[in-house]
Write an enzyme that holds these catalytic residues in place. Structure first.
Site, PDB file in Angstrom:
ATOM      1  CG  HIS A   1      -0.797   4.569   3.963  1.00  0.00           C
ATOM      2  ND1 HIS A   1      -1.352   4.144   5.041  1.00  0.00           N
ATOM      3  CD2 HIS A   1      -0.367   3.268   3.342  1.00  0.00           C
ATOM      4  CE1 HIS A   1      -1.217   3.050   5.316  1.00  0.00           C
ATOM      5  NE2 HIS A   1      -0.651   2.196   4.147  1.00  0.00           N
TER       6      HIS A   1
ATOM      7  CB  CYS B   1      -0.839  -0.199   1.229  1.00  0.00           C
ATOM      8  SG  CYS B   1      -0.275  -0.279   2.651  1.00  0.00           S
TER       9      CYS B   1
END
Lengths: 363, 363, 363, 363
Positions: A254, A155
């Protein structure tokens, strides 16, 4: 893209886990993928999905899977599906995915086990679907007709690969990257990060994450050998990458602060960088893949954006956000990138990869 | 240090604010500083401290100030104190501190107004108390006998300056620094950051913070001209610094991820860096300043430390913590630094500066 | 209390767990208890404490235990200690504590296993140390000379029992209690609550917690039969208790909103309630138990207190805080109670219990 | 409902504030309301909406308002709209709303100023749209033809009123209610709660909130006098309500723990309560109001639900969630209620009220 004229049956391996739940949410409303099989551990097998799952999504369980009977991940339990999406944990993903491939399934995996495999494309769909060209070689090497494995990236890598690819497309190779990540707790799965470790805290360490970023970027941003049998690992223009990874008390999204240096002198200006990111338009968008975002890279002018809470669900989390594009006193340009780690950073990428494969008649 | 034989009377300007509250907590138990005056806005003046303060500390208000009558910040309201600690907001700090200096007070300011003043030392007490040598020039230039202003650094700068100084002392000049900060909400004062902006979020922007780090490091880590009238701004070995500043949902404690390159080739190894940081011992420790930490830099071997919640209150927050010292694929070494922004990053530094001045008979 | 003239050797069973860590912090600086044995699972046995513990406290590991070799919880591994503090998990606490008692150790347990045992006092030290009078009966029944088990209460019960006892002492029996708790994550141990479950969330359920509050209050607030062989369970004045328990994203400190009705008509006014709580002074305070708080119940007049973050560490967390005392439109009076669940709600209570036992020559 | 054959033009007063932003999000996609005017403070007037708003929603600003020029809240600035939705702060709402009513606008206010006005219905649309019957009396008293004011309830009241109404409908009057709330920070607006006050904390106080719950429930759950000129304030069956209100670190979603006693003996069982809540179906649903939820009360069987993070966005936040329905040792039944304070607790209620008014030809 002309959408397929038929439904495409898919299975979800690891259907009860966090990633599996995301696959279900995304596929339940998909225009042509149809969930035909939910596969999980023997503990869940034989029971209705709603009775075994610990559902942790903020939307209710889609009606169509509520009463589906979960099956094991034994290879004979997947029936006549065309595609298996794997949200399995890495401790079991290796064996299961290998067996599925051998049984001639097309496996789109979110697990990390095969990311470094020299036969397996590591595909961020907005970046390098061209790596699907390795699949004939993968099949041939293993003596398979239809079976193959495609993985998407870690990710935190995905969020970086997309703007970096857009920049390389516009301005040529990147030479140096220094990046610090601030990663959401959902990236660690469930139960994942204990609350005592992260409330009112930041943990400046995520096991193996820095190595993943540093290594995966080269595979993704690099090309293929002319005979389509090898990944060139960006070796024509070696790229130095240094990552520092942190866990922060954020649910999803993120955020990553990157400074980059281009090979090209003089380098592009911050304004040119913004223009290039904004105008980035990629293959899966051109093909009309239904889960691809309309705008792949959303560039923010407000000085305090992107922010996880405000931007992560934009376009169903299928895009990346870039903001604070400015000169770097050390390198050329620095900026902040936000990506939704559970969407484009995970299940959404697998699904767009599969949509690409369908569009290209690879499955 | 031989401790002073007398008490030293001090005033706190901005006594009701967040920084003022910290000054009170630290000074209430101080071996020789005695709080003789609490000064704040006219709104609070004339009333008992306990009746005007919105106390936000996790310890109760020290008994000795509960009923002290707050006075204004007019220069005639400070009485016969020797030292004024200023926790004033920057919108008023400039005028008040200037007036106090002119009235021959020694002002130890936590505000930013005079940090860039070419006459005013910017002192991180564990790093550059040597800059106190500029005070005679400051007084002389302004025609003062006793009055002067000393400032401490911005909180995010302080946490970096200490390990960077230790490294330069051991290995010579740093050439390049890339740093990303994850800063606590207490750094923004009270009311400061709205909870809607930071819960489940990171904000990749703190106004002017990056410029402060990039500029202040040069003043602090640099030396003085031979005639003690100018700051050399690290100009003998220019240092490139690039900072990216973020606000995270942490109450206290700034965590910063830094990558550095030394001028010296070959550079020190991570182990040498750790050894140098661990053995760092500085002037204010040698002098026995009571608020100085025993161990200035705590080096962690555990891979996931330092962490704000676990490490910020160690040694009353007067030290910095360094962890994850490792090779950087781009520069030489990278590591994580934690500093308590409300202690060594603010009031504690002012107090150690004042202790140094007392020990050196500068006040 | 005349403090004991000798050191009292103690062991900590479950020394590596969260509660065990708290015992170590509190006992490391204790005036007369000396940690002589750290006992934990076989996995940790034979190794230095510092090498097996996952230390989660915000203070460093006390020096004196760093290199102590951990032993198992086999009954022959506790040596010649006088007291065993048990911070064991309930899945093992039952057997270990029973074996220790049989081996003639005085066991002060924080586990829940024996709380409902008709021979075992459930003692909140600020409330019912009088229940120690049951110990001769416990020993006699089991044919023991010195061995016995004392438990402290569940953390959410403790915070209520103290003000309720103070009120009953002043105004006679409580008839009805309705309480809603907002409990800290540390109450669930480590790893405990997954961060994905509690960040930006409240969980309106803690397994068995409501039953514990409803049942334990009767045992603690009740008396003993005249022959000191039975707990009367507050049966002379039956008390109806209804609890609703919630987990909130707070690290330490349980906040509880209670409404109470007294048997006595007319009931005391809010001001009388405040006065009674403020003036509450109890046996362990009179005896000078070193871990007892100076002020057992801190009553707040500010309308927005107590708050976990601001008040939980006051007096080392050994007191309870009461605020917002006001009339209840349904019952008589309502108020908010804060208790530090890891201090007075856990290890601190065990230690004060042991101090009481030492002062009374029970051990 | 037959939907209106024409668009209904609406204005949003306080369009730049938090509630105004919510109105915009909800109305931008509305089937027949059309945003024709955005009104705010003189500071914003004359500029494009996108240039003056500090947008804090997790979806982008709807395209159609991006460039709308904001106008002031002077009564001549609202043009020919039929309805004004007011998201004004209470310090200005009183005067503006009164002026708008006098100018013959139908005002649907989310502000608290007129909630206690004896002429103004306080309408939770899933509960008491019958109170619209007071409008002729309001108009007549004030000599108006079309102008009137309707308010919706305080957010924490709304969440309770819906299940309480469903229970009274099924089982007759409630006699006693004890409730403790755990309220989200968004309930305090922006900037609202400082992060230093709420991170790792609970604040057991929200100014005037308890009085609002205790008072508003009677007005909402009560009926009208026979001549439709007075609110009976539930006076036929007086209801005692005691509330304790807390602020918790949750972004959206108020969770409330309630214990209730019915007048009827024997009371309904928990199962009967669940059945009644589940089958509750109300007027605005029958009328097909487009913003009304399909299921007004979602009843959960899982022991740990509802939870703010998992349930608050279900049905666009237009329903309430009830869980943990169980016997109460003190009263009859207790349960937990979750309502989305920014949706059904605020703007959504105003909009459903307006939809009801349209359906009933009241505007």
């Amino acid at each position: 893209m002309s959408q397929p004229t038929r439904e495409v049956k898919v299975a979800i391996a690891g259907a009860t886990g966090t990633v599996g739940q995301r696959f279900i949410c995304l596929l339940a409303a998909h225009p042509y993928f149809r969930i035909a099989s939910l596969n999980a551990s023997p503990r869940s097998a034989g029971k209705a999905y709603k009775d075994v799952v610990r559902w942790k999504q903020s939307v209710p369980i889609p009606k169509l899977v509520l009463d589906m009977v979960v099956k094991t991940c034994e290879v004979d339990q997947f029936g006549d599906v065309d595609i298996v999406f794997s949200g399995l944990d890495s401790d079991v993903a290796g064996d299961v995915e290998e067996a599925l491939r051998k049984a001639e399934y097309a496996v789109f995996s979110n697990a990390g086990n095969f990311r470094r495999d020299p036969l397996v494309p590591l595909v961020v769909p907005l970046v390098n679907p061209s790596h699907f060209a390795m699949i004939p070689h993968q099949k041939k090497t293993l003596g398979l007709e239809k079976g193959f494995i495609i993985t998407n990236a870690n990710c935190s890598t995905t969020g970086l690969a997309i703007p970096f690819h857009a920049l390389e497309k516009a301005f040529g190779p990147l030479e140096t990257v220094v990046v610090t990540t601030m990663q959401a707790i959902s990236g660690a799965g469930y139960p994942g990060v204990p609350s005592l470790d992260i409330l009112d805290n930041v943990v400046p360490y995520i096991g193996k994450e820095e190595e993943k970023i540093e290594w995966e970027l080269a595979k993704i941003l690099g090309g293929l050998s002319d005979d389509l049998t090898e990944f060139d690992m960006h070796s024509k223009h070696p790229m130095k990458v240094s990552a520092a990874c942190n866990r922060v008390p954020v649910l999803d999204g993120h955020l990553e602060c990157a400074s980059v240096r281009f090979a090209r002198r003089p380098p592009p200006s911050p304004q040119q960088v913004k223009d290039a990111l904004r105008s980035f338009y990629c293959e899966v968008q051109k093909l009309g893949c239904p889960s691809a975002p309309q705008q792949a890279i959303v560039v923010h002018d407000a000085p305090d954006r992107p922010q996880p809470r405000l931007d992560r669900y934009h376009q169903e989390g299928a895009c990346v956000h870039v903001g604070r594009v400015r000169e770097c006193p050390v390198f050329d340009v620095k900026f902040a990138v936000l990506s939704n780690n559970v969407s484009i950073g995970a299940a959404t990428s697998s699904i767009i990869n599969a949509e690409y494969a369908v569009a290209k008649n690879i499955v």
